[in-house]
Design an enzyme around this catalytic site. Structure first.
Site, mmCIF file in Angstrom:
data_model
loop_
_atom_site.group_PDB
_atom_site.id
_atom_site.type_symbol
_atom_site.label_atom_id
_atom_site.label_comp_id
_atom_site.label_asym_id
_atom_site.label_seq_id
_atom_site.Cartn_x
_atom_site.Cartn_y
_atom_site.Cartn_z
ATOM 1 N N PRO A 90 3.561 -14.360 -2.752
ATOM 2 C CA PRO A 90 2.677 -14.492 -4.132
ATOM 3 C C PRO A 90 1.639 -14.876 -3.285
ATOM 4 O O PRO A 90 0.405 -14.620 -3.958
ATOM 5 C CB PRO A 90 3.120 -15.207 -4.756
ATOM 6 C CG PRO A 90 4.323 -15.430 -4.533
ATOM 7 C CD PRO A 90 4.715 -15.074 -3.076
ATOM 8 N N GLU A 117 13.772 -18.891 -1.474
ATOM 9 C CA GLU A 117 12.891 -19.554 -0.867
ATOM 10 C C GLU A 117 10.916 -18.986 -0.189
ATOM 11 O O GLU A 117 11.160 -17.886 -0.228
ATOM 12 C CB GLU A 117 13.459 -19.948 0.304
ATOM 13 C CG GLU A 117 14.840 -19.137 1.473
ATOM 14 C CD GLU A 117 15.752 -18.738 0.424
ATOM 15 O OE1 GLU A 117 15.605 -17.732 0.038
ATOM 16 O OE2 GLU A 117 16.551 -18.791 0.327
ATOM 17 N N ARG A 155 5.998 8.510 -3.835
ATOM 18 C CA ARG A 155 5.767 9.182 -4.235
ATOM 19 C C ARG A 155 4.629 9.901 -4.158
ATOM 20 O O ARG A 155 4.090 10.878 -4.541
ATOM 21 C CB ARG A 155 5.589 9.113 -6.153
ATOM 22 C CG ARG A 155 4.604 7.906 -5.995
ATOM 23 C CD ARG A 155 4.722 7.134 -8.081
ATOM 24 N NE ARG A 155 4.339 8.281 -8.387
ATOM 25 C CZ ARG A 155 2.946 8.677 -8.786
ATOM 26 N NH1 ARG A 155 2.072 7.750 -8.217
ATOM 27 N NH2 ARG A 155 2.675 9.198 -10.113
ATOM 28 N N ASP A 170 -2.967 10.780 -11.692
ATOM 29 C CA ASP A 170 -2.906 8.985 -11.854
ATOM 30 C C ASP A 170 -3.454 8.115 -13.051
ATOM 31 O O ASP A 170 -4.735 8.328 -12.325
ATOM 32 C CB ASP A 170 -2.019 8.783 -10.770
ATOM 33 C CG ASP A 170 -0.716 9.362 -10.576
ATOM 34 O OD1 ASP A 170 0.061 9.909 -10.829
ATOM 35 O OD2 ASP A 170 -0.525 8.997 -9.793
HETATM 36 N N1 4HQ Z 1 8.228 -13.905 -4.222
HETATM 37 N N2 4HQ Z 1 4.228 -11.087 -4.968
HETATM 38 C C1 4HQ Z 1 9.161 -16.043 -3.456
HETATM 39 C C2 4HQ Z 1 6.952 -14.030 -5.474
HETATM 40 C C3 4HQ Z 1 5.717 -12.709 -4.899
HETATM 41 C C4 4HQ Z 1 5.055 -10.903 -6.087
HETATM 42 C C5 4HQ Z 1 8.452 -13.534 -3.666
HETATM 43 C C6 4HQ Z 1 8.628 -15.465 -5.027
HETATM 44 C C7 4HQ Z 1 8.532 -14.770 -2.056
HETATM 45 C C8 4HQ Z 1 9.578 -16.335 -1.580
HETATM 46 N N3 4HQ Z 1 6.236 -11.344 -4.112
HETATM 47 N N4 4HQ Z 1 9.881 -14.965 -2.615
HETATM 48 N N5 4HQ Z 1 4.838 -12.368 -6.814
HETATM 49 O O1 4HQ Z 1 6.834 -13.614 -6.415
HETATM 50 O O2 4HQ Z 1 5.120 -10.465 -4.081
#
Ligand code: 4HQ
Length: 243
Positions: A90, A117, A155, A170
């Site tokens: 995130p 994690e 795609r 699209d």
């Molecule tokens: N996570 N975009 C926590 C995500 C996420 C997102 C992936 C949660 C990695 C450790 N990954 N883990 N939003 O929420 O990519």
């Protein structure tokens, strides 16, 4: 053929999405080679430990450098092409259609998905990795984001979509959301297909669709409309006429 490696603790999560529809066809026809690797195979101790408590305290566990970086080294050796290394998190740059296009033009991509994690920061540094987020919400792992990215890439590969489909029309391809679509019947429970779509007047249909696309974008994604207006300015800086 583009190669996508995925480093994960839960490879089974990919079984279904990678074996249906366009991704399945893309793999069968040799457009794309997807290789899953299990980070846990590179754990050193007898418990197969891959994560540990965060320094400084706090909740949750952190993926350790050694198993992830050893797994990465192992897959990098399997193919001479270096490949962009991407951590799903995130904290990353937000994934969007221009990023999908950029990634679809690569020869090789290596996605690293953590579950539960986060990653020891030194994984990012040592791997020279980019960080990508698929959106501003918290998931339980990076596996679904990895699948989202793979789907968006596949795609776009030339030959992945049938003749009747096209990535050119699209949503986002011109910065607007797609106009509403209708199919038979002409009337369903009193709801009619707009007359213009039955008129056969292609110029009027095109104008209607453009107007609808702008209205939909204004309603649901005003942020996109602001970008669209900027991109539509002519060389004098004036907004091009929206009919
Ligand atoms: N996570 N975009 C926590 C995500 C996420 C997102 C992936 C949660 C990695 C450790 N990954 N883990 N939003 O929420 O990519």
């Amino acid at each position: 053929m583009i190669r996508i490696d995925v480093l994960t603790l839960f490879g089974e999560m990919f079984d279904s999405p990678l074996n249906f529809s366009i991704i399945k066809r893309g793999r069968q026809s040799g457009l794309i080679d997807i290789v899953l690797s299990n980070i846990r195979d590179f754990a050193k101790d007898s418990y197969k430990k891959v994560d540990d408590k965060p320094y400084g305290g706090g909740a949750g566990m952190v993926l350790m450098c050694q198993p992830v970086l050893d797994c990465l080294e192992h897959v990098q050796k399997q193919d001479a092409r270096p490949g962009r290394v991407i951590l799903l998190t995130p904290q990353g740059k937000k994934f969007d259609q221009p990023t999908a296009k950029e990634l679809a033009a690569q020869q090789r991509i290596i996605l690293i998905a953590g579950h539960y994690e986060g990653f020891d920061e030194r994984i990012r540094i040592a791997a020279g990795a980019e960080e990508i987020s698929i959106g501003d919400y918290v998931l339980s792992g990076g596996e679904l984001p990895a699948m989202v990215i793979i789907d968006a890439i596949v795609r776009l590969l030339p030959g992945a979509l049938g003749d009747e489909d096209s990535a050119a029309n699209d949503s986002f391809s011109d910065g607007l959301l797609e106009y509403p679509q209708y199919t038979r019947p002409e009337e369903f429970k009193g709801l009619k297909v707009p007359d213009v779509l039955l008129s056969g007047n292609h110029k009027e249909i095109e104008k209607w669709r453009k107007r609808q696309a702008i209205e939909k974008t204004n309603e649901n994604r005003p942020d996109l409309l602001h970008k669209y207006k900027k991109q539509s300015r002519d060389s004098n800086g004036a907004v091009k006429k929206i009919q």
